[in-house]
Enzyme design. Structure first.
Site, mmCIF file in Angstrom:
data_model
loop_
_atom_site.group_PDB
_atom_site.id
_atom_site.type_symbol
_atom_site.label_atom_id
_atom_site.label_comp_id
_atom_site.label_asym_id
_atom_site.label_seq_id
_atom_site.Cartn_x
_atom_site.Cartn_y
_atom_site.Cartn_z
ATOM 1 N N ILE A 17 0.834 -1.203 0.000
ATOM 2 C CA ILE A 17 0.000 0.000 0.000
ATOM 3 C C ILE A 17 0.869 1.254 0.000
ATOM 4 O O ILE A 17 0.546 2.247 -0.658
ATOM 5 C CB ILE A 17 -0.945 -0.009 1.219
ATOM 6 N N ASP A 57 13.749 2.780 10.999
ATOM 7 C CA ASP A 57 13.063 1.644 11.604
ATOM 8 C C ASP A 57 12.096 2.177 12.653
ATOM 9 O O ASP A 57 12.512 2.689 13.695
ATOM 10 C CB ASP A 57 14.093 0.705 12.245
ATOM 11 N N ARG A 117 2.468 13.799 17.004
ATOM 12 C CA ARG A 117 2.849 14.757 18.056
ATOM 13 C C ARG A 117 3.952 15.692 17.574
ATOM 14 O O ARG A 117 3.940 16.897 17.878
ATOM 15 C CB ARG A 117 3.309 14.003 19.305
ATOM 16 N N SER A 135 -5.585 2.470 9.221
ATOM 17 C CA SER A 135 -5.971 1.469 10.200
ATOM 18 C C SER A 135 -6.601 0.273 9.480
ATOM 19 O O SER A 135 -6.364 0.059 8.287
ATOM 20 C CB SER A 135 -6.921 2.073 11.235
ATOM 21 N N TYR A 149 -2.458 -7.541 16.926
ATOM 22 C CA TYR A 149 -2.623 -6.676 15.752
ATOM 23 C C TYR A 149 -3.917 -5.863 15.860
ATOM 24 O O TYR A 149 -3.923 -4.644 15.652
ATOM 25 C CB TYR A 149 -2.632 -7.529 14.486
ATOM 26 N N LYS A 153 -4.474 -1.690 16.093
ATOM 27 C CA LYS A 153 -5.247 -0.933 15.107
ATOM 28 C C LYS A 153 -6.453 -0.247 15.753
ATOM 29 O O LYS A 153 -6.838 0.857 15.351
ATOM 30 C CB LYS A 153 -5.685 -1.850 13.966
ATOM 31 N N VAL A 182 -6.557 -6.422 1.806
ATOM 32 C CA VAL A 182 -5.845 -5.857 0.659
ATOM 33 C C VAL A 182 -4.715 -6.837 0.328
ATOM 34 O O VAL A 182 -3.904 -7.148 1.207
ATOM 35 C CB VAL A 182 -5.264 -4.467 0.976
#
Length: 265
Positions: A17, A57, A117, A135, A149, A153, A182
């Site tokens: 994506i 990372d 932030r 998300s 997971y 999310k 996806v």
């Protein structure tokens, strides 16, 4: 928002994506600033899209702590932040590796929140900006094998709703993207755990979910930023799940109409 010449920071940009987002934003006239661990593929994509590559990372809190400043020093001001990077965790919760809970939460929730932030004060000083958090419908529904997971999310989705409330009346807008399946490497790895794979198959067989091409996701996100839309929900047939969760948030917005959302300086 006019996208021509805008700099868009995309995390998890080297494939899947993220790569589709980089290409779609570049096609819309934006300048991608790309973040991922895979330096070679990142630089190749940056060259193809007229953008810049910034290897990092996101599981390393030290690198995340200075990432926005570093990228703005290297490339220039960030107008749009797209928190796309994510890692999966597919296993029975108690059987997962000891560090998996921390690692998944760090990448899927804490890093996006920290980048917001850092970015928001800079955007406000420059007069505006846009934040996109990618998300998942896994943050709404619960599948076996996806405890960590899904929790990460769900945290990102609720964080985005809270951020929207916090920014009400200010020129920084947010878009929450909630995605079903996806076809990516991340989704393929989820099929390695039989209870998760069989759950996905059941939901798809019942017609509540269908694969969405990553290019469709990318075009939807670009359009949402251009039109400053709050949500992108794909596939559309899964939208009722999202709307059920969103209802209390919208009701709270109505109940708090007229209440100041920022402290007076």
């Amino acid at each position: 928002m006019q996208l021509q010449g805008r700099r868009v920071l995309i995390t998890g940009a080297s494939r899947g994506i993220g790569e589709a987002l980089a290409r779609a934003f570049a096609d819309a006239g934006a300048v991608p600033a790309l973040v991922a661990r895979s330096e070679d593929s990142l630089r190749s994509l940056a060259s193809a899209t007229g953008g810049t590559a910034h290897p990092a990372d996101l599981a390393d809190a030290t690198q995340v702590a200075e990432l926005i400043e570093r990228i703005e020093n290297e490339a220039g001001p960030i107008d749009i932040l797209v928190n796309n990077a994510g890692i999966e965790s597919t296993a029975a919760f108690a059987d997962a590796p000891a560090d998996e809970l921390r690692r998944v939460t760090e990448v899927n929730y804490l890093a996006p929140a920290e980048l917001c932030r850092q970015a928001i004060p800079r955007m406000l000083r420059r007069g505006g900006g846009h934040i996109v958090n990618i998300s998942s419908l896994a943050g709404i529904v619960v599948f076996p094998g996806l405890v960590t997971y899904s929790a990460s999310k769900a945290a990102l989705s609720h964080f985005t709703a809270g951020l929207r409330a916090d920014l009400r009346g200010l020129p920084v807008k947010t878009t929450l993207v909630e995605l079903g399946p996806v076809p990516t490497e991340l989704l393929a790895r989820a099929d390695n755990y039989e209870p998760t794979a069989r759950s996905f198959q059941r939901i798809e067989r019942l017609g509540f979910a269908v694969d969405t091409p990553r290019e469709t996701v990318a075009l939807g996100v670009v359009d949402a930023v251009r039109r400053q839309r709050r949500h992108v929900r794909l596939p559309r047939r899964s939208m009722p799940f999202s709307l059920l969760v969103e209802a209390p948030r919208r009701l709270t917005e109505v109940l708090l109409s007229g209440v100041p959302h920022q402290a007076k300086s």
